[in-house]
Design a protein around this motif. Sequence first.
Motif, PDB file in Angstrom:
ATOM      1  N   GLU A 161       2.047 -10.086  -6.320  1.00  0.00           N
ATOM      2  CA  GLU A 161       2.782 -10.484  -7.178  1.00  0.00           C
ATOM      3  C   GLU A 161       4.027 -10.841  -7.347  1.00  0.00           C
ATOM      4  O   GLU A 161       5.126 -11.075  -7.480  1.00  0.00           O
ATOM      5  CB  GLU A 161       2.715  -8.947  -8.064  1.00  0.00           C
ATOM      6  N   GLY A 162       4.713 -11.336  -5.301  1.00  0.00           N
ATOM      7  CA  GLY A 162       6.022 -11.449  -5.798  1.00  0.00           C
ATOM      8  C   GLY A 162       6.867 -10.551  -4.897  1.00  0.00           C
ATOM      9  O   GLY A 162       8.286 -10.737  -5.566  1.00  0.00           O
ATOM     10  N   ARG A 163       6.298  -9.192  -5.454  1.00  0.00           N
ATOM     11  CA  ARG A 163       7.643  -8.469  -5.473  1.00  0.00           C
ATOM     12  C   ARG A 163       7.783  -7.677  -4.280  1.00  0.00           C
ATOM     13  O   ARG A 163       6.976  -7.047  -3.552  1.00  0.00           O
ATOM     14  CB  ARG A 163       6.923  -7.657  -6.859  1.00  0.00           C
ATOM     15  N   GLY A 164       8.982  -6.160  -4.098  1.00  0.00           N
ATOM     16  CA  GLY A 164       8.977  -6.091  -2.718  1.00  0.00           C
ATOM     17  C   GLY A 164       8.911  -6.851  -1.191  1.00  0.00           C
ATOM     18  O   GLY A 164       9.552  -8.214  -1.899  1.00  0.00           O
ATOM     19  N   MET A 165       9.723  -6.305  -0.550  1.00  0.00           N
ATOM     20  CA  MET A 165       9.380  -7.412   0.882  1.00  0.00           C
ATOM     21  C   MET A 165       8.130  -7.222   1.582  1.00  0.00           C
ATOM     22  O   MET A 165       6.794  -7.147   1.279  1.00  0.00           O
ATOM     23  CB  MET A 165      10.039  -6.149   1.148  1.00  0.00           C
ATOM     24  N   ASN A 183      -1.568 -19.910  -1.370  1.00  0.00           N
ATOM     25  CA  ASN A 183      -2.353 -20.310  -1.705  1.00  0.00           C
ATOM     26  C   ASN A 183      -3.192 -19.007  -2.098  1.00  0.00           C
ATOM     27  O   ASN A 183      -3.480 -17.901  -0.752  1.00  0.00           O
ATOM     28  CB  ASN A 183      -3.025 -20.926  -0.422  1.00  0.00           C
ATOM     29  N   ARG A 184      -2.712 -18.624  -3.209  1.00  0.00           N
ATOM     30  CA  ARG A 184      -3.111 -16.593  -3.442  1.00  0.00           C
ATOM     31  C   ARG A 184      -4.729 -16.075  -2.700  1.00  0.00           C
ATOM     32  O   ARG A 184      -4.840 -15.347  -2.371  1.00  0.00           O
ATOM     33  CB  ARG A 184      -2.904 -16.405  -4.735  1.00  0.00           C
ATOM     34  N   LYS A 185      -5.890 -17.218  -2.976  1.00  0.00           N
ATOM     35  CA  LYS A 185      -7.231 -17.066  -1.940  1.00  0.00           C
ATOM     36  C   LYS A 185      -7.387 -16.363  -1.033  1.00  0.00           C
ATOM     37  O   LYS A 185      -7.873 -15.661  -0.218  1.00  0.00           O
ATOM     38  CB  LYS A 185      -8.353 -17.818  -2.831  1.00  0.00           C
ATOM     39  N   LEU A 186      -5.890 -17.600   0.056  1.00  0.00           N
ATOM     40  CA  LEU A 186      -6.089 -17.374   1.497  1.00  0.00           C
ATOM     41  C   LEU A 186      -5.113 -16.414   1.303  1.00  0.00           C
ATOM     42  O   LEU A 186      -5.472 -15.265   2.866  1.00  0.00           O
ATOM     43  CB  LEU A 186      -5.139 -18.749   1.881  1.00  0.00           C
ATOM     44  N   PHE A 211      -5.022 -10.791   3.786  1.00  0.00           N
ATOM     45  CA  PHE A 211      -4.167 -10.002   4.301  1.00  0.00           C
ATOM     46  C   PHE A 211      -4.918  -7.937   4.493  1.00  0.00           C
ATOM     47  O   PHE A 211      -4.632  -7.632   5.730  1.00  0.00           O
ATOM     48  CB  PHE A 211      -3.230  -9.401   2.747  1.00  0.00           C
ATOM     49  N   PRO A 212      -5.996  -8.360   4.065  1.00  0.00           N
ATOM     50  CA  PRO A 212      -6.639  -7.072   4.919  1.00  0.00           C
ATOM     51  C   PRO A 212      -7.179  -6.814   6.270  1.00  0.00           C
ATOM     52  O   PRO A 212      -6.753  -6.010   6.906  1.00  0.00           O
ATOM     53  CB  PRO A 212      -8.496  -7.218   4.324  1.00  0.00           C
TER      54      PRO A 212
END
Length: 187
Positions: free
Chosen positions: A14-18, A29-32, A37-38
């Motif tokens: 969501e682009g919040r936090g660090m 590229n959100r899907k990437l 991330f995991p």
Amino acid sequence: MSNDEKAARDLLLEGRGMVPGPYKILLQNRKLVEAIFPLAQHYHSGSSLSKGEIEIAVLLTTSRWMSAYATGEHEWIAERFGGLSPDAVEALVAGIATTFDDPRQRVIYDLSRALLEPRIIPQSLYDRAIDLLGHIGLTDVIAIIGYFTTVAMTLRAYDVPAHAEGLERPGEPTLASLKARAASPPK
């Protein structure tokens, strides 16, 4: 994935936090990011490798792909959190041969160098890696090299210099402030 990991992922997406440096670029590229991330989280909390062992592979990888930003960040992390000596960190980054007294660190160093050259992995090195790390540890080393190859190439393609200022956002702690906080004695 734990609730904490889900919350961190959601904040990141969501682009919040660090948001760490490379993710600010990868968020295009959100899907990437959802796929990568995991894997990143695995190395923060679930890896069979110690922080020092991880940093050996990371520094060899990021310096191999000439990613100034990632290498600069991980030099500090390797010393502060990975327990590696400044001389070892310097050798890893510069590509100077070095040694490690710990047999696991030594095999990770040898294996990472061979994979990054690229070279054929000698049977004796493979056997030593399996003996010291097991199959889980061996695959952890291989995957972290792949992950940090992606990170290093992303930062390099976007020409992110060492100690880049634009990767922090207003209201977020900067790397400099985090380093200062870590270096100051507890009150």
